[in-house]
Design an enzyme around this catalytic site. Structure first.
Site, PDB file in Angstrom:
ATOM      1  N   PRO A 100       0.800  -1.228   0.000  1.00 57.92           N
ATOM      2  CA  PRO A 100       0.000   0.000   0.000  1.00 57.92           C
ATOM      3  C   PRO A 100       0.833   1.278   0.000  1.00 57.92           C
ATOM      4  O   PRO A 100       0.306   2.359  -0.262  1.00 57.92           O
ATOM      5  CB  PRO A 100      -0.849  -0.114   1.279  1.00 57.92           C
ATOM      6  CG  PRO A 100      -0.183  -1.139   2.117  1.00 57.92           C
ATOM      7  CD  PRO A 100       0.503  -2.071   1.178  1.00 57.92           C
ATOM      8  N   GLU A 127       3.359  -7.219   8.859  1.00 58.28           N
ATOM      9  CA  GLU A 127       3.525  -5.769   8.986  1.00 58.28           C
ATOM     10  C   GLU A 127       4.365  -5.181   7.851  1.00 58.28           C
ATOM     11  O   GLU A 127       4.490  -3.976   7.730  1.00 58.28           O
ATOM     12  CB  GLU A 127       4.163  -5.412  10.333  1.00 58.28           C
ATOM     13  CG  GLU A 127       3.290  -5.701  11.528  1.00 58.28           C
ATOM     14  CD  GLU A 127       1.973  -4.953  11.471  1.00 58.28           C
ATOM     15  OE1 GLU A 127       1.991  -3.717  11.308  1.00 58.28           O
ATOM     16  OE2 GLU A 127       0.920  -5.607  11.572  1.00 58.28           O
ATOM     17  N   ARG A 165      -3.522  -9.218 -19.985  1.00 63.35           N
ATOM     18  CA  ARG A 165      -4.519  -8.953 -21.028  1.00 63.35           C
ATOM     19  C   ARG A 165      -3.984  -8.027 -22.105  1.00 63.35           C
ATOM     20  O   ARG A 165      -4.602  -7.870 -23.159  1.00 63.35           O
ATOM     21  CB  ARG A 165      -5.812  -8.413 -20.421  1.00 63.35           C
ATOM     22  CG  ARG A 165      -5.706  -7.026 -19.850  1.00 63.35           C
ATOM     23  CD  ARG A 165      -6.931  -6.681 -18.992  1.00 63.35           C
ATOM     24  NE  ARG A 165      -8.174  -6.933 -19.684  1.00 63.35           N
ATOM     25  CZ  ARG A 165      -8.712  -6.126 -20.586  1.00 63.35           C
ATOM     26  NH1 ARG A 165      -8.087  -5.001 -20.916  1.00 63.35           N
ATOM     27  NH2 ARG A 165      -9.856  -6.419 -21.168  1.00 63.35           N
ATOM     28  N   ASP A 180     -11.749  -0.283 -23.595  1.00 67.90           N
ATOM     29  CA  ASP A 180     -11.988  -0.449 -22.164  1.00 67.90           C
ATOM     30  C   ASP A 180     -11.724   0.849 -21.425  1.00 67.90           C
ATOM     31  O   ASP A 180     -10.923   1.684 -21.855  1.00 67.90           O
ATOM     32  CB  ASP A 180     -11.070  -1.533 -21.583  1.00 67.90           C
ATOM     33  CG  ASP A 180     -11.464  -2.919 -22.028  1.00 67.90           C
ATOM     34  OD1 ASP A 180     -12.540  -3.060 -22.625  1.00 67.90           O
ATOM     35  OD2 ASP A 180     -10.690  -3.861 -21.779  1.00 67.90           O
TER      36      ASP A 180
END
Length: 265
Positions: A100, A127, A165, A180
């Site tokens: 993150p 962690e 893809r 898309d």
């Protein structure tokens, strides 16, 4: 480690049984079975210490949770690189930590990664990882969004699907992904299929007209309008490739030069 010779994606994980998971289904599964792209899974516990293959320990300085040790992670990445292999393996592959704290995954980054022959993906856990391994082994840190998951395996799958893809032969048609959302810098236009009338609501007449030029124009306008209403920030990006006429058309509908959307217009 699973025996792999032709590799697209190396996955370093504590939970190899999670793969291929959803990647074994649909168009991804078909391409995987055909060898259009390959998953090669590396179990970090193969390099853990002692009979229990320990790969984590408490953080120096205290605090909750455990930290992935530098040694097993570095050894797993070295394995993925096949540094001692006859074919050189993925010696020059980027090493991506799904975390993150990383840079946000975007279509532009996906397209850049799709040009790589080999990618090493590290699924973080607990962690985090020992900072020394982060600095010495990881080349890129990538986040799929501003939220926290239990581990990096699902983000790894998201990245693999997004990149795979873009590999020729994965989708049924070379043009399948061009319209898309985000592929063209804009959100995708609305879609309709049979029946032409459903619960009293009809498909827009223009889509039944057979006039391909008008349909193309309608879809472009709908794409612009949907992007304006939902993600006006995208319209200011170079990928949107707006013409001067489209800019004026959008301004008439509330788009401001600073990229915001005035819904009162």
């Amino acid at each position: 480690m699973d025996g792999c010779t032709s590799v697209n994606f190396h996955i370093v994980t504590l939970f190899p049984g999670l793969f291929p998971g959803p990647l074994a289904e649909g168009v991804m599964g078909r391409a995987l079975r055909q060898g259009v792209f390959v998953l090669c899974v590396h179990n970090m516990r193969d390099h853990g210490a002692g009979p229990h293959h320990v790969v984590d320990d408490a953080a120096f300085g205290g605090g909750p949770g455990m930290v992935l040790k530098a040694g097993p992670l570095a050894a797993s990445v070295a394995e993925a690189r096949h540094a001692d292999g006859d074919d050189g393996g993925a010696a020059d592959a980027p090493v991506l930590l799904l975390d993150p704290q990383g840079a946000r995954l975007t279509q532009g980054l996906v397209d850049e990664l799709a040009q790589k022959q080999d990618i090493i993906l590290v699924a973080g856990r607990y962690e985090g990882i020992d900072e020394r391994a982060r600095e010495r082994v990881i080349t890129h840190e990538i986040s799929i969004g501003d939220y926290v998951l239990t581990g990096g395996e699902l983000p790894v799958m998201v990245l693999i699907e997004a990149v795979a893809r873009r590999v020729p032969g994965v989708l049924g048609s070379k043009d399948s992904g061009k319209a898309d959302s985000f592929a063209s810098g804009l959100l995708q236009h609305p879609h309709y299929t049979r029946p032409a009338v459903w619960e009293g609501e009809a498909v827009p007449d223009i889509l039944l007209s057979g006039d391909h030029a008008r349909v193309t124009q309608w879809r472009r306008e709908q794409s612009l309008l949907r992007t304006l209403r939902r993600r006006p920030d995208l319209l200011s990006q170079p990928q949107a490739a707006l013409s001067s006429a489209e800019r004026e058309w959008l301004k008439e509908r509330g788009w401001r030069p600073d990229g915001a959307y005035d819904r009162n217009e």
